[in-house]
Structure formats: structure tokens, C-alpha cells
Design a protein around this motif. Structure first.
Motif, PDB file in Angstrom:
ATOM      1  N   THR A   1     -16.472 -20.515   6.819  1.00  0.00           N
ATOM      2  CA  THR A   1     -15.316 -20.753   7.432  1.00  0.00           C
ATOM      3  C   THR A   1     -15.406 -22.029   8.184  1.00  0.00           C
ATOM      4  N   THR A   2     -16.242 -22.810   7.332  1.00  0.00           N
ATOM      5  CA  THR A   2     -15.977 -24.406   7.635  1.00  0.00           C
ATOM      6  C   THR A   2     -14.796 -24.920   6.810  1.00  0.00           C
ATOM      7  N   VAL A   3     -14.473 -23.789   5.777  1.00  0.00           N
ATOM      8  CA  VAL A   3     -13.208 -24.308   4.765  1.00  0.00           C
ATOM      9  C   VAL A   3     -11.859 -23.823   5.419  1.00  0.00           C
ATOM     10  N   LEU A   4     -11.801 -22.580   5.853  1.00  0.00           N
ATOM     11  CA  LEU A   4     -11.017 -21.832   6.627  1.00  0.00           C
ATOM     12  C   LEU A   4     -11.446 -20.904   7.600  1.00  0.00           C
ATOM     13  N   ASP A   5     -11.033 -21.246   8.831  1.00  0.00           N
ATOM     14  CA  ASP A   5     -11.515 -20.727  10.093  1.00  0.00           C
ATOM     15  C   ASP A   5     -10.865 -19.256  10.201  1.00  0.00           C
ATOM     16  N   ALA A   6     -11.600 -18.701  11.473  1.00  0.00           N
ATOM     17  CA  ALA A   6     -11.171 -17.166  11.517  1.00  0.00           C
ATOM     18  C   ALA A   6      -9.732 -17.012  11.946  1.00  0.00           C
ATOM     19  N   ARG A   7      -9.177 -18.023  12.519  1.00  0.00           N
ATOM     20  CA  ARG A   7      -7.562 -17.917  13.006  1.00  0.00           C
ATOM     21  C   ARG A   7      -6.688 -17.222  11.856  1.00  0.00           C
ATOM     22  N   PHE A   8      -7.056 -17.628  10.591  1.00  0.00           N
ATOM     23  CA  PHE A   8      -6.157 -17.372   9.674  1.00  0.00           C
ATOM     24  C   PHE A   8      -6.417 -15.978   8.841  1.00  0.00           C
ATOM     25  N   ILE A   9      -7.358 -15.146   9.518  1.00  0.00           N
ATOM     26  CA  ILE A   9      -7.534 -13.915   8.937  1.00  0.00           C
ATOM     27  C   ILE A   9      -6.494 -12.891   8.840  1.00  0.00           C
ATOM     28  N   GLY A  10      -5.765 -12.983  10.239  1.00  0.00           N
ATOM     29  CA  GLY A  10      -4.470 -12.062  10.474  1.00  0.00           C
ATOM     30  C   GLY A  10      -3.428 -12.423   9.243  1.00  0.00           C
ATOM     31  N   ALA A  11      -3.329 -13.549   9.028  1.00  0.00           N
ATOM     32  CA  ALA A  11      -2.056 -14.112   8.140  1.00  0.00           C
ATOM     33  C   ALA A  11      -2.410 -13.806   6.766  1.00  0.00           C
ATOM     34  N   ALA A  12      -3.900 -13.981   6.330  1.00  0.00           N
ATOM     35  CA  ALA A  12      -4.402 -13.448   4.990  1.00  0.00           C
ATOM     36  C   ALA A  12      -3.997 -11.888   4.793  1.00  0.00           C
ATOM     37  N   VAL A  13      -4.240 -11.326   5.808  1.00  0.00           N
ATOM     38  CA  VAL A  13      -4.439  -9.974   5.752  1.00  0.00           C
ATOM     39  C   VAL A  13      -2.894  -9.187   5.476  1.00  0.00           C
ATOM     40  N   ASP A  14      -1.816 -10.027   6.106  1.00  0.00           N
ATOM     41  CA  ASP A  14      -0.397  -9.610   5.891  1.00  0.00           C
ATOM     42  C   ASP A  14       0.040  -9.968   4.429  1.00  0.00           C
TER      43      ASP A  14
END
Length: 282
Positions: free
Chosen positions: A92-105
């Protein structure tokens, strides 16, 4: 004719990279499982179909697939001759957890720039000694991913904060969600040492059957599948550290070597011994 299989796994000395995994499978099908890290996947030959967050997905054309951490998914070949893939697991240093929902969609990103950069990263990661170049290319990949995903965060309803966006959320999924999250936390804590369903039910003051139903409904994966996934993830890290498979089996919480090999092969697609040897050859 025996199904063909090629596997190579290693951990480069590049900050942010948990593991690099190259594989060719003709018949292997992944069961539902989770990863602790982001899965950045490209398919060089064939195609993969998979389910993510209860939706059927795939890898058409020259897409890059980004599967979020802690979100259950499976996978199998979408063509008769199988597939060849390259994966880099990112923390998550590369991509943090804020983007989890966006990636799921929308996990499959049809972006030529991103595809080219991921391919370049794999080329560099395959040749030890160019870690600085790999870190530079990874920085550009992280920036590109954020650029592609950020508009989704700005949509009405804030997609990334959408309740129930995979295993990383859980809020708003029903009355059993709090119980399911408590069981998940308990499984995370006890993954290696283990616990029985009866013990979990006693600690959480719930009926065992209700625990299983609540967890499966909230997260789209059965508790035992989640526990196996966490143990296999731990085993992969230990094997990449150079630990003997017999020691890893015990430390990761498996009953014995046979139990370890059976579950590892189902989740990873190869045996612990072959996985370890592919790493050692690097």
C-alpha cells in the motif's frame, strides 16, 4: 498430453514490491482467495476469467488488471490453450486503501500507457542490478494508476467509500457485518496458530452456523477459504525468505506437509517445492 505449467516467483530488492510471479497454466483454476497486497496483472497469451466482488470479470485484449487487497477473487483460463501471465504484487505504499472501491468497480484497465509501463517494469525486475530503474518505473506506474482511478473517487456517491466495496469495507452490508468483521480480525490474529469454529463462536458469542453465514454473506468468501488464503500468503513470504518448506508448513499453520502442499497448489498453482526452487534460481 499433460497440462503444461511454468512458474517463476521471486522477491526483488525494490521498495513497494511484495512479489513477482510469472506463470503459464493450461488447466489450473484458482479457488476463491484473497491477497494481502495489490495484484497488478497482465496476460501475454490467452485470457483469464475471474469473479471479483460477486461480478464476472475478464482480461480482454491488452488490459491491465488491478485486483485490490483483501477482496476475494478466483480465476481460470478463458481459452482452451490456457494463459501466460505476469503479476507484480504491490504493497500500500504504491497505492493506498482509498482506491480499493474504485478498483473493485473496474479492475480491468484498458490503457496502453499503463500496459507498456508494466511490461517495462517486468523486464527490469527480471534482471537483478537495475533496482533504481525498477523503482523509477514503479513510481510512474503508481502515478498512472492514481490518475486512472481518481475520477471514480469523484463520482456521485464516492465510489471508493461505497459501503461493502469488497472485503476491505463491510459497513452497511446487514446486521451480521459487525460479527463478520470481528471474525475476520480473529482469523487474521490466529491464522498461523489456528482456532476452531467452536472456539471462535465462544469468543464472539454467536452460533457457529450464524458465524459462517454472516462472514460468507458479508465478504463473498467462506471463513475457511479466507483462513487458507492468509496461511498461503504467509507461506509465500516465508518461502521467498529461503525457509525450508517443511518449516514453512508448520509456521504457516498447516497440519503437515501434505496438508500444506494440497492447499498451496490449489491457491498458487504449483507446489511449495517448485515455487521455492523458482525463487532460488533467481
Amino acid at each position: 498430453m499433460q497440462p503444461q505449467q511454468e512458474v517463476s516467483a521471486w522477491r526483488p530488492r525494490v521498495a513497494g514490491v511484495v512479489e513477482v510471479f510469472h506463470a503459464r497454466f493450461t488447466a489450473h483454476a484458482y479457488p476463491m482467495h484473497v491477497h494481502d497486497a495489490w495484484t497488478l496483472l497482465i496476460v501475454d497469451d490467452g485470457a483469464i476469467r475471474y469473479d471479483l466482488d460477486r461480478h464476472r470479470r475478464g482480461t480482454p485484449g491488452d488490459t491491465v488488471s488491478l485486483l485490490p487487497p483483501q477482496v476475494p477473487h478466483n480465476g481460470s483460463a478463458a481459452t482452451p490453450h490456457g494463459f501466460r501471465k505476469r503479476v507484480v504484487y504491490l504493497d500500500t505504499t504504491v497505492l493506498d486503501a482509498r482506491f480499493i472501491g474504485a478498483a473493485v468497480d473496474g479492475p480491468d484497465l484498458a490503457d496502453p500507457v499503463l500496459r507498456r509501463r508494466v511490461g517495462q517494469l517486468h523486464r527490469v525486475l527480471s534482471a537483478p542490478g537495475d533496482e533504481f530503474e525498477a523503482e523509477s518505473r514503479l513510481a510512474l506506474i503508481g502515478d498512472r494508476l492514481r490518475t486512472l482511478l481518481r475520477p471514480r473517487l469523484q463520482r456521485a456517491g464516492a465510489t471508493a467509500a461505497r459501503p461493502g466495496a469488497g472485503l476491505g469495507s463491510g459497513a452497511g452490508l446487514g446486521s451480521g457485518t459487525g460479527l463478520a468483521r470481528s471474525l475476520r480480525e480473529l482469523l487474521d490474529e490466529r491464522a498461523a496458530v489456528g482456532l476452531s469454529l467452536e472456539e471462535a463462536a465462544g469468543l464472539l458469542q454467536a452460533h457457529p452456523a450464524h458465524l459462517v453465514r454472516a462472514f460468507s454473506a458479508a465478504f463473498g468468501i467462506a471463513p475457511h477459504q479466507y483462513l487458507v488464503s492468509r496461511r498461503v500468503s504467509l507461506a509465500r513470504r516465508l518461502l521467498l525468505d529461503g525457509r525450508p518448506a517443511a518449516e514453512v508448513a508448520v509456521e504457516a499453520g498447516f497440519y503437515d506437509q501434505s496438508h500444506f502442499t494440497r492447499h498451496f497448489k490449489r491457491v498458487v498453482g504449483t507446489t511449495p517445492g517448485r515455487y521455492a526452487r523458482s525463487s532460488a534460481s533467481r
